[in-house]
Design a protein around this motif. Structure first.
Motif, short mmCIF file in Angstrom:
data_model
loop_
_atom_site.label_atom_id
_atom_site.label_comp_id
_atom_site.label_asym_id
_atom_site.label_seq_id
_atom_site.Cartn_x
_atom_site.Cartn_y
_atom_site.Cartn_z
N ARG A 33 -71.96 39.89 31.43
CA ARG A 33 -71.03 41.00 31.26
C ARG A 33 -69.98 41.05 32.37
O ARG A 33 -68.98 41.74 32.25
N ALA A 34 -70.21 40.36 33.47
CA ALA A 34 -69.30 40.38 34.60
C ALA A 34 -69.06 38.96 35.07
O ALA A 34 -69.80 38.03 34.72
N GLY A 35 -68.04 38.80 35.87
CA GLY A 35 -67.74 37.48 36.39
C GLY A 35 -66.35 37.47 37.00
O GLY A 35 -65.79 38.52 37.33
N GLN A 93 -69.76 30.82 29.07
CA GLN A 93 -69.94 32.22 29.49
C GLN A 93 -69.34 33.13 28.43
O GLN A 93 -68.26 32.88 27.90
N PRO A 94 -70.03 34.22 28.08
CA PRO A 94 -69.52 35.09 27.01
C PRO A 94 -68.10 35.58 27.25
O PRO A 94 -67.28 35.59 26.32
N TYR A 95 -67.77 36.00 28.48
CA TYR A 95 -66.42 36.50 28.72
C TYR A 95 -65.39 35.38 28.65
O TYR A 95 -64.26 35.60 28.20
N ALA A 116 -61.69 44.79 26.99
CA ALA A 116 -63.00 44.39 26.45
C ALA A 116 -64.00 44.03 27.55
O ALA A 116 -65.20 44.22 27.36
N TRP A 117 -63.50 43.52 28.68
CA TRP A 117 -64.38 43.06 29.77
C TRP A 117 -63.93 43.67 31.09
O TRP A 117 -63.42 42.97 31.99
N PRO A 118 -64.11 44.98 31.28
CA PRO A 118 -63.60 45.64 32.48
C PRO A 118 -64.29 45.20 33.77
O PRO A 118 -63.75 45.41 34.86
#
Length: 316
Positions: A91-93, A281-283, A118-120
Protein backbone atom coordinates in the motif's frame (compact mmCIF):
# COMPACT_ATOMS: atom_id res chain seq x y z
CA UNK A 1 19.76 2.67 32.47
CA UNK A 2 18.43 0.38 29.77
CA UNK A 3 14.92 1.12 28.59
CA UNK A 4 12.87 -1.10 26.28
CA UNK A 5 9.66 -0.32 24.47
CA UNK A 6 7.86 -2.79 26.74
CA UNK A 7 8.81 -0.61 29.74
CA UNK A 8 7.22 2.44 28.14
CA UNK A 9 4.14 0.44 27.19
CA UNK A 10 3.88 -0.78 30.79
CA UNK A 11 4.02 2.71 32.25
CA UNK A 12 1.37 3.95 29.84
CA UNK A 13 -0.91 0.93 30.35
CA UNK A 14 -0.89 1.36 34.15
CA UNK A 15 -1.61 5.08 33.81
CA UNK A 16 -4.43 4.43 31.31
CA UNK A 17 -6.10 1.61 33.28
CA UNK A 18 -5.42 2.76 36.87
CA UNK A 19 -4.19 -0.58 38.26
CA UNK A 20 -1.89 -3.58 37.83
CA UNK A 21 -4.61 -6.14 37.16
CA UNK A 22 -6.25 -4.18 34.35
CA UNK A 23 -2.88 -3.16 32.90
CA UNK A 24 -1.71 -6.78 32.86
CA UNK A 25 -4.88 -7.76 31.03
CA UNK A 26 -4.40 -4.99 28.50
CA UNK A 27 -0.79 -6.05 27.92
CA UNK A 28 -1.76 -9.72 27.75
CA UNK A 29 0.65 -10.79 30.53
CA UNK A 30 0.16 -12.02 34.08
CA UNK A 31 -0.07 -9.59 37.00
CA UNK A 32 2.94 -11.32 38.58
CA UNK A 33 5.04 -10.81 35.45
CA UNK A 34 4.00 -7.17 35.31
CA UNK A 35 4.95 -6.60 38.97
CA UNK A 36 8.33 -8.22 38.34
CA UNK A 37 8.90 -5.98 35.31
CA UNK A 38 8.07 -2.84 37.30
CA UNK A 39 10.42 -3.89 40.14
CA UNK A 40 13.27 -4.48 37.69
CA UNK A 41 12.66 -1.11 36.02
CA UNK A 42 12.64 0.70 39.39
CA UNK A 43 15.94 -0.94 40.26
CA UNK A 44 17.40 0.41 37.02
CA UNK A 45 16.26 3.99 37.53
CA UNK A 46 17.04 3.87 41.27
CA UNK A 47 13.72 5.25 42.47
CA UNK A 48 10.07 4.33 42.78
CA UNK A 49 7.91 4.96 39.73
CA UNK A 50 4.54 4.57 41.49
CA UNK A 51 2.95 5.78 44.69
CA UNK A 52 1.71 2.38 45.81
CA UNK A 53 -0.33 3.55 48.76
CA UNK A 54 -2.75 5.44 46.51
CA UNK A 55 -5.85 3.97 44.93
CA UNK A 56 -5.90 3.92 41.99
CA UNK A 57 -2.18 3.50 41.46
CA UNK A 58 -0.53 6.85 40.83
CA UNK A 59 2.72 7.65 39.08
CA UNK A 60 5.49 9.28 41.07
CA UNK A 61 7.40 12.29 39.70
CA UNK A 62 9.93 9.89 38.10
CA UNK A 63 7.08 7.83 36.69
CA UNK A 64 5.50 10.94 35.21
CA UNK A 65 8.76 11.67 33.42
CA UNK A 66 8.75 8.20 31.86
CA UNK A 67 5.09 8.61 30.96
CA UNK A 68 5.88 11.77 29.00
CA UNK A 69 8.60 9.85 27.18
CA UNK A 70 6.17 7.02 26.41
CA UNK A 71 3.54 9.45 25.11
CA UNK A 72 6.09 10.94 22.73
CA UNK A 73 7.89 7.79 21.58
CA UNK A 74 5.14 5.17 21.31
CA UNK A 75 3.03 7.01 18.69
CA UNK A 76 6.16 7.43 16.54
CA UNK A 77 6.97 3.74 16.88
CA UNK A 78 3.39 2.86 15.97
CA UNK A 79 3.57 5.11 12.90
CA UNK A 80 6.75 3.36 11.74
CA UNK A 81 5.12 -0.03 12.32
CA UNK A 82 2.15 1.06 10.22
CA UNK A 83 4.49 2.22 7.45
CA UNK A 84 6.31 -1.11 7.42
CA UNK A 85 2.99 -2.96 7.35
CA UNK A 86 1.86 -0.81 4.41
CA UNK A 87 5.11 -1.58 2.61
CA UNK A 88 4.68 -5.32 3.17
CA UNK A 89 1.10 -5.13 1.94
CA UNK A 90 2.07 -3.03 -1.10
CA UNK A 91 0.00 0.00 0.00
CA UNK A 92 3.01 2.31 0.41
CA UNK A 93 6.33 2.81 -1.26
CA UNK A 94 8.38 5.23 -3.32
CA UNK A 95 7.90 6.32 -6.92
CA UNK A 96 10.75 8.62 -7.92
CA UNK A 97 10.79 9.18 -11.68
CA UNK A 98 13.49 10.25 -14.14
CA UNK A 99 12.47 11.29 -17.66
CA UNK A 100 14.41 10.98 -20.90
CA UNK A 101 11.48 12.49 -22.79
CA UNK A 102 10.95 16.26 -22.55
CA UNK A 103 7.43 16.16 -23.94
CA UNK A 104 6.30 13.46 -21.51
CA UNK A 105 5.31 16.01 -18.88
CA UNK A 106 2.19 16.69 -20.97
CA UNK A 107 0.69 13.31 -20.11
CA UNK A 108 2.70 12.46 -17.00
CA UNK A 109 1.19 15.10 -14.71
CA UNK A 110 -2.43 13.98 -15.31
CA UNK A 111 -1.32 10.40 -14.69
CA UNK A 112 0.42 11.33 -11.42
CA UNK A 113 -2.62 13.28 -10.25
CA UNK A 114 -4.84 10.23 -10.66
CA UNK A 115 -2.18 8.02 -9.11
CA UNK A 116 -1.83 10.30 -6.07
CA UNK A 117 -5.52 10.06 -5.29
CA UNK A 118 -5.48 6.25 -5.49
CA UNK A 119 -2.16 5.73 -3.63
CA UNK A 120 -1.77 8.60 -1.12
CA UNK A 121 0.87 6.72 0.91
CA UNK A 122 3.32 6.41 -2.00
CA UNK A 123 6.04 9.07 -2.04
CA UNK A 124 6.14 10.67 -5.53
CA UNK A 125 8.96 12.75 -6.97
CA UNK A 126 10.30 13.70 -10.42
CA UNK A 127 14.07 13.94 -10.81
CA UNK A 128 14.64 15.99 -13.99
CA UNK A 129 18.32 16.51 -13.28
CA UNK A 130 19.00 12.80 -13.83
CA UNK A 131 17.82 12.75 -17.46
CA UNK A 132 21.30 12.17 -18.86
CA UNK A 133 22.09 9.30 -16.48
CA UNK A 134 18.60 8.04 -15.78
CA UNK A 135 19.18 4.31 -16.29
CA UNK A 136 22.31 4.12 -14.09
CA UNK A 137 20.31 6.02 -11.46
CA UNK A 138 17.59 3.36 -11.74
CA UNK A 139 20.11 0.56 -11.24
CA UNK A 140 21.60 2.41 -8.26
CA UNK A 141 18.12 2.85 -6.71
CA UNK A 142 18.29 6.65 -6.91
CA UNK A 143 15.02 6.53 -8.87
CA UNK A 144 12.36 3.86 -9.28
CA UNK A 145 11.11 4.43 -12.83
CA UNK A 146 12.54 5.92 -16.03
CA UNK A 147 10.41 7.12 -18.96
CA UNK A 148 12.32 6.33 -22.17
CA UNK A 149 11.81 5.52 -25.85
CA UNK A 150 15.17 3.75 -26.10
CA UNK A 151 15.10 0.33 -24.43
CA UNK A 152 18.41 -1.28 -23.53
CA UNK A 153 19.36 -4.69 -22.24
CA UNK A 154 20.35 -4.11 -18.63
CA UNK A 155 20.71 -6.56 -15.76
CA UNK A 156 17.89 -6.22 -13.26
CA UNK A 157 15.91 -3.76 -15.40
CA UNK A 158 12.71 -4.40 -17.34
CA UNK A 159 11.32 -2.03 -19.98
CA UNK A 160 7.53 -2.07 -19.63
CA UNK A 161 5.87 -0.97 -22.90
CA UNK A 162 3.44 1.92 -22.47
CA UNK A 163 2.10 3.10 -25.82
CA UNK A 164 3.05 3.82 -29.41
CA UNK A 165 3.16 7.36 -30.72
CA UNK A 166 3.79 9.18 -33.99
CA UNK A 167 6.43 11.92 -34.18
CA UNK A 168 4.62 14.53 -36.28
CA UNK A 169 5.91 17.45 -38.32
CA UNK A 170 4.64 20.92 -37.43
CA UNK A 171 5.28 24.22 -39.22
CA UNK A 172 3.77 27.67 -39.56
CA UNK A 173 0.57 27.85 -41.59
CA UNK A 174 2.29 29.80 -44.39
CA UNK A 175 5.02 27.17 -44.83
CA UNK A 176 5.86 26.16 -48.43
CA UNK A 177 5.23 22.59 -47.28
CA UNK A 178 1.50 23.26 -46.78
CA UNK A 179 0.48 21.46 -49.97
CA UNK A 180 2.48 18.30 -49.26
CA UNK A 181 0.69 15.24 -47.91
CA UNK A 182 3.73 14.29 -45.84
CA UNK A 183 7.32 15.43 -45.32
CA UNK A 184 10.47 13.56 -46.27
CA UNK A 185 14.10 13.85 -45.22
CA UNK A 186 14.95 16.18 -48.13
CA UNK A 187 12.32 18.67 -46.96
CA UNK A 188 14.55 19.55 -44.00
CA UNK A 189 17.52 20.64 -46.13
CA UNK A 190 16.41 24.29 -46.18
CA UNK A 191 14.73 24.35 -42.77
CA UNK A 192 15.69 25.44 -39.28
CA UNK A 193 14.88 22.36 -37.22
CA UNK A 194 13.93 22.99 -33.58
CA UNK A 195 14.34 20.06 -31.19
CA UNK A 196 14.59 19.42 -27.48
CA UNK A 197 18.16 19.49 -26.08
CA UNK A 198 18.88 15.77 -26.37
CA UNK A 199 21.55 13.74 -28.14
CA UNK A 200 20.73 13.07 -31.77
CA UNK A 201 20.69 9.36 -31.06
CA UNK A 202 17.71 9.98 -28.75
CA UNK A 203 15.95 12.47 -31.03
CA UNK A 204 13.01 10.94 -32.93
CA UNK A 205 13.53 12.94 -36.11
CA UNK A 206 17.28 12.38 -36.29
CA UNK A 207 17.33 8.70 -35.31
CA UNK A 208 14.16 7.85 -37.25
CA UNK A 209 14.75 9.80 -40.46
CA UNK A 210 17.57 12.31 -40.93
CA UNK A 211 20.57 10.33 -39.72
CA UNK A 212 19.74 7.18 -41.77
CA UNK A 213 19.14 9.42 -44.81
CA UNK A 214 22.37 11.36 -44.14
CA UNK A 215 20.43 14.61 -44.29
CA UNK A 216 21.46 17.65 -42.27
CA UNK A 217 18.93 20.47 -41.74
CA UNK A 218 19.99 23.96 -42.74
CA UNK A 219 20.10 24.95 -39.05
CA UNK A 220 19.56 22.98 -35.87
CA UNK A 221 18.28 24.83 -32.81
CA UNK A 222 17.66 23.27 -29.40
CA UNK A 223 14.93 24.56 -27.09
CA UNK A 224 14.01 23.24 -23.65
CA UNK A 225 10.28 24.01 -23.42
CA UNK A 226 7.46 22.75 -25.64
CA UNK A 227 5.60 26.05 -25.38
CA UNK A 228 8.63 27.95 -26.67
CA UNK A 229 9.06 25.52 -29.57
CA UNK A 230 5.44 26.06 -30.59
CA UNK A 231 5.82 29.82 -30.31
CA UNK A 232 8.91 29.82 -32.55
CA UNK A 233 7.22 27.56 -35.09
CA UNK A 234 4.14 29.80 -35.26
CA UNK A 235 6.43 32.79 -35.85
CA UNK A 236 8.04 31.03 -38.80
CA UNK A 237 11.40 30.76 -37.03
CA UNK A 238 11.70 27.04 -37.68
CA UNK A 239 9.92 23.70 -37.91
CA UNK A 240 9.69 20.87 -35.41
CA UNK A 241 8.77 17.23 -35.04
CA UNK A 242 6.84 16.59 -31.84
CA UNK A 243 5.01 13.59 -30.34
CA UNK A 244 1.39 13.42 -31.45
CA UNK A 245 0.04 13.91 -27.92
CA UNK A 246 1.70 17.34 -27.69
CA UNK A 247 -0.20 18.63 -30.71
CA UNK A 248 -3.50 18.87 -28.87
CA UNK A 249 -2.17 22.25 -27.69
CA UNK A 250 -2.64 23.73 -31.18
CA UNK A 251 -5.78 21.92 -32.29
CA UNK A 252 -7.93 25.02 -32.56
CA UNK A 253 -5.27 27.44 -33.78
CA UNK A 254 -4.84 28.44 -37.43
CA UNK A 255 -1.16 29.25 -36.97
CA UNK A 256 0.12 25.76 -37.81
CA UNK A 257 0.09 22.91 -40.27
CA UNK A 258 0.90 19.34 -39.26
CA UNK A 259 2.06 16.53 -41.52
CA UNK A 260 3.06 12.88 -41.14
CA UNK A 261 6.78 12.22 -41.32
CA UNK A 262 7.25 10.01 -44.44
CA UNK A 263 4.41 8.47 -46.39
CA UNK A 264 3.67 5.83 -43.77
CA UNK A 265 4.58 7.96 -40.74
CA UNK A 266 7.18 7.41 -38.04
CA UNK A 267 6.23 5.08 -35.21
CA UNK A 268 7.91 5.02 -31.81
CA UNK A 269 7.15 3.23 -28.57
CA UNK A 270 7.46 4.67 -25.10
CA UNK A 271 8.59 2.54 -22.15
CA UNK A 272 8.66 2.74 -18.39
CA UNK A 273 11.88 1.13 -17.16
CA UNK A 274 11.75 -0.32 -13.64
CA UNK A 275 13.83 -2.67 -11.58
CA UNK A 276 12.58 -6.18 -12.26
CA UNK A 277 11.43 -6.84 -8.70
CA UNK A 278 9.53 -3.52 -8.49
CA UNK A 279 7.38 -4.06 -11.58
CA UNK A 280 5.07 -6.41 -9.66
CA UNK A 281 4.46 -4.01 -6.75
CA UNK A 282 0.73 -3.21 -6.67
CA UNK A 283 1.24 0.57 -6.79
CA UNK A 284 3.77 0.25 -9.62
CA UNK A 285 1.40 -1.96 -11.62
CA UNK A 286 -1.35 0.64 -11.08
CA UNK A 287 0.90 3.43 -12.34
CA UNK A 288 1.82 1.43 -15.44
CA UNK A 289 -1.86 0.82 -16.22
CA UNK A 290 -2.57 4.54 -15.98
CA UNK A 291 0.45 5.39 -18.11
CA UNK A 292 -0.84 3.07 -20.83
CA UNK A 293 -4.33 4.59 -20.97
CA UNK A 294 -4.18 8.31 -20.12
CA UNK A 295 -1.86 9.34 -23.00
CA UNK A 296 -4.22 7.69 -25.51
CA UNK A 297 -6.77 10.43 -24.77
CA UNK A 298 -4.23 13.06 -25.81
CA UNK A 299 -3.29 11.09 -28.91
CA UNK A 300 -6.91 10.91 -30.03
CA UNK A 301 -7.13 14.68 -29.91
CA UNK A 302 -3.90 15.03 -31.85
CA UNK A 303 -5.06 12.54 -34.47
CA UNK A 304 -8.23 14.56 -35.08
CA UNK A 305 -6.16 17.71 -35.50
CA UNK A 306 -3.69 16.09 -37.89
CA UNK A 307 -6.53 14.77 -40.07
CA UNK A 308 -7.93 18.28 -40.34
CA UNK A 309 -4.51 19.67 -41.28
CA UNK A 310 -3.97 17.16 -44.08
CA UNK A 311 -7.42 17.55 -45.58
CA UNK A 312 -7.86 21.28 -45.22
CA UNK A 313 -4.29 22.56 -45.27
CA UNK A 314 -4.58 24.26 -41.85
CA UNK A 315 -5.15 22.75 -38.39
CA UNK A 316 -8.39 24.14 -37.08
Amino acid sequence: MYLELRHLRTIKAIEDTGGLARAAEALNITQSALSHQIKGLEEQVGTELFVRRSRPMRLSAAGQRLLRLAQRVLPEVRAVEDEFLALRQGRAGRLHIAIECHACYDWLFPVLEQFRRAWPDVDIDIRPGLAFRALPALQNEEVDLVISSDPEKLDGVVFNPLFDYSPTFIAAANSPLTQKAYVEAEDFLDQTLITYPVDRARSDIFSGLLTPARIEPKTHRQVELTAVILMLVAAGRGVAVLPDWVLREVRYRPDYITKPVTEHGLQKRLYAATRTEDAVQPYMAYFLRLARTEPVKLQRGAAAMTTGAVSGGVAL
